[in-house]
Design a protein around this motif. Sequence first.
Motif, short mmCIF file in Angstrom:
data_model
loop_
_atom_site.label_atom_id
_atom_site.label_comp_id
_atom_site.label_asym_id
_atom_site.label_seq_id
_atom_site.Cartn_x
_atom_site.Cartn_y
_atom_site.Cartn_z
N GLU A 8 0.80 -1.22 0.00
CA GLU A 8 0.00 0.00 0.00
C GLU A 8 0.84 1.27 0.00
OE1 GLU A 8 -3.31 0.01 -0.21
OE2 GLU A 8 -3.35 -2.18 -0.28
N ARG A 9 2.14 1.16 -0.13
CA ARG A 9 2.97 2.35 -0.04
C ARG A 9 4.29 2.15 -0.77
NH1 ARG A 9 3.83 -0.62 4.63
NH2 ARG A 9 5.93 -0.57 5.53
N SER A 10 4.93 3.25 -1.11
CA SER A 10 6.27 3.21 -1.70
C SER A 10 7.02 4.48 -1.32
CB SER A 10 6.21 3.06 -3.23
OG SER A 10 5.64 4.21 -3.82
N THR A 11 8.32 4.36 -1.17
CA THR A 11 9.18 5.48 -0.83
C THR A 11 10.38 5.48 -1.76
OG1 THR A 11 8.53 5.39 1.50
CG2 THR A 11 10.53 6.60 0.98
N ASP A 12 10.70 6.65 -2.34
CA ASP A 12 11.86 6.79 -3.22
C ASP A 12 12.77 7.89 -2.71
OD1 ASP A 12 11.25 5.15 -5.91
OD2 ASP A 12 9.39 6.03 -5.17
N LEU A 13 14.05 7.60 -2.69
CA LEU A 13 15.06 8.57 -2.26
C LEU A 13 16.13 8.66 -3.33
CD1 LEU A 13 16.37 10.44 -0.11
CD2 LEU A 13 17.50 8.39 0.80
N ARG A 14 16.47 9.90 -3.72
CA ARG A 14 17.53 10.10 -4.72
C ARG A 14 18.45 11.19 -4.25
NH1 ARG A 14 18.02 9.25 -10.48
NH2 ARG A 14 19.50 10.71 -11.42
N LEU A 15 19.73 10.89 -4.18
CA LEU A 15 20.77 11.86 -3.86
C LEU A 15 21.55 12.14 -5.14
CD1 LEU A 15 22.14 10.19 -0.59
CD2 LEU A 15 20.37 11.94 -0.77
N GLY A 16 21.69 13.40 -5.49
CA GLY A 16 22.37 13.76 -6.73
C GLY A 16 23.40 14.84 -6.52
N GLY A 17 24.36 14.89 -7.40
CA GLY A 17 25.38 15.92 -7.33
C GLY A 17 26.10 16.06 -8.66
N LEU A 18 26.59 17.25 -8.93
CA LEU A 18 27.37 17.47 -10.13
C LEU A 18 28.43 18.54 -9.86
CD1 LEU A 18 26.64 20.36 -11.83
CD2 LEU A 18 24.47 19.16 -12.06
N ALA A 19 29.52 18.44 -10.59
CA ALA A 19 30.58 19.45 -10.58
C ALA A 19 30.90 19.79 -12.02
CB ALA A 19 31.82 18.92 -9.87
N GLY A 20 31.01 21.09 -12.31
CA GLY A 20 31.21 21.48 -13.69
C GLY A 20 32.12 22.67 -13.85
N ILE A 21 32.59 22.85 -15.07
CA ILE A 21 33.39 24.02 -15.46
C ILE A 21 32.82 24.54 -16.77
CG2 ILE A 21 35.12 22.49 -16.52
CD1 ILE A 21 37.18 24.70 -16.00
N ALA A 22 32.56 25.82 -16.85
CA ALA A 22 31.95 26.42 -18.03
C ALA A 22 32.82 27.57 -18.53
CB ALA A 22 30.55 26.92 -17.72
N GLY A 23 32.87 27.75 -19.82
CA GLY A 23 33.63 28.84 -20.43
C GLY A 23 33.12 29.14 -21.82
N GLN A 24 33.86 29.98 -22.54
CA GLN A 24 33.48 30.39 -23.89
C GLN A 24 34.60 30.03 -24.87
OE1 GLN A 24 32.77 34.57 -22.89
NE2 GLN A 24 30.58 34.24 -23.18
N PRO A 25 34.62 28.80 -25.36
CA PRO A 25 35.72 28.37 -26.24
C PRO A 25 35.77 29.13 -27.55
CG PRO A 25 33.95 26.76 -26.25
CD PRO A 25 33.63 27.75 -25.17
N ARG A 26 34.65 29.73 -27.97
CA ARG A 26 34.63 30.47 -29.23
C ARG A 26 35.18 31.88 -29.08
NH1 ARG A 26 29.83 31.66 -30.15
NH2 ARG A 26 28.78 30.76 -28.35
N ARG A 27 35.43 32.28 -27.83
CA ARG A 27 35.88 33.65 -27.57
C ARG A 27 37.13 33.59 -26.70
NH1 ARG A 27 29.95 36.25 -26.06
NH2 ARG A 27 28.87 35.48 -27.92
N VAL A 28 38.22 33.21 -27.29
CA VAL A 28 39.46 33.02 -26.56
C VAL A 28 39.89 34.34 -25.90
CG1 VAL A 28 41.87 32.36 -26.74
CG2 VAL A 28 40.14 31.17 -28.11
N GLY A 29 40.20 34.25 -24.62
CA GLY A 29 40.67 35.42 -23.91
C GLY A 29 39.59 36.26 -23.28
N LEU A 30 38.32 35.95 -23.54
CA LEU A 30 37.21 36.70 -22.98
C LEU A 30 36.54 35.90 -21.87
CD1 LEU A 30 35.51 38.19 -26.16
CD2 LEU A 30 37.06 39.34 -24.59
N GLY A 31 36.66 36.38 -20.65
CA GLY A 31 35.98 35.74 -19.53
C GLY A 31 36.75 34.59 -18.94
N ALA A 32 36.72 34.49 -17.62
CA ALA A 32 37.38 33.39 -16.93
C ALA A 32 36.46 32.19 -16.85
CB ALA A 32 37.76 33.85 -15.52
N PRO A 33 37.02 30.97 -16.72
CA PRO A 33 36.18 29.79 -16.56
C PRO A 33 35.34 29.89 -15.28
CG PRO A 33 38.44 29.18 -17.07
CD PRO A 33 38.45 30.64 -16.77
N ARG A 34 34.15 29.30 -15.31
CA ARG A 34 33.28 29.24 -14.15
C ARG A 34 33.31 27.82 -13.58
NH1 ARG A 34 27.66 32.41 -15.66
NH2 ARG A 34 28.57 34.17 -16.78
N PHE A 35 33.60 27.71 -12.31
CA PHE A 35 33.52 26.42 -11.62
C PHE A 35 32.26 26.44 -10.76
CE2 PHE A 35 37.96 27.17 -12.53
CZ PHE A 35 38.40 25.95 -13.01
N TYR A 36 31.46 25.40 -10.87
CA TYR A 36 30.18 25.40 -10.16
C TYR A 36 29.80 23.97 -9.78
CZ TYR A 36 28.40 23.83 -14.69
OH TYR A 36 28.20 23.12 -15.85
#
Length: 271
Positions: free
Chosen positions: A48-76
């Motif tokens: 008569e019942r159900s329980t679901d548990l999900r633990l999630g996580g991510l680590a990433g780095i973002a930048g602008q490869p088409r615009r060399v020299g513009l903007g620092a990478p973002r770590f998040y």
Amino acid sequence: TFGPRLTSGLALSYSNVVTPLYVDTTLWSDLAATELNGFLAGRWSGPERSTDLRLGGLAGIAGQPRRVGLGAPRFYGLASIDLRHRRRLAGFEARGRLFGAATVRHDSLGTPLQRALYLAGADPYETFDNPFLRSRGALLVRPGVNYSAPGGAGLRAFATNLTAAWALAVNAELVRPLFRAQRRVFASLSVAAFGDAAWMGAPAAFTASPVPRTIADAGLGVRASHRIGPTTFVTRVDFPILVSAPALAVNAKAGDGRAAFRFVWSLEEAF
């Protein structure tokens, strides 16, 4: 038996916004991102019942490869916990969800919009595989369509681009089946009462409107399940008549009060 079934996963992904005009710039930053994602999920089920548990996580780095020299990478990063429970109660089904998530960044540049914590539903990465939701002007993201893609903090009454640095949310539904049948088009029909509430951090991105630290909604809805050949799916229509912050609600208009007619719909359950 009420025993656990555990699953886990780990993935490395890369994505890049090649044509910024193709995507909604209120939901996507013009960045390429490399991410490591992981999750651990468990299910405990009984008659008569159900329980679901999900633990999630991510680590990433973002930048602008088409615009060399513009903007620092973002770590998040992003960490989340999603706990769901269903129980049958004398002709009703009670459904509850507890969700908590927080974004992490190492500098003032912030998390890319596509990986922000969204309060009303799934983030743009989660809906990317759906061509009806992916691009600017897609069928289900046009003004007035009010499609609700489940995910995030699950505050279904609010605008889809509302985000926060962190959030703790509660979602609840009480569902009453009206009929079940072996029909192909309508296999079942149910009505529901629901409520959503969240306590959140400062907005990551939204509008100039003031965003309170707590927001909530409540209303009534209809659910229908369908079967076409081997394919089954659900149509969900919700009417979040009550909202705590009318200016932030879906399709908000000047002068809207806390009680007003609003609707959202989906081809998936809310949670």
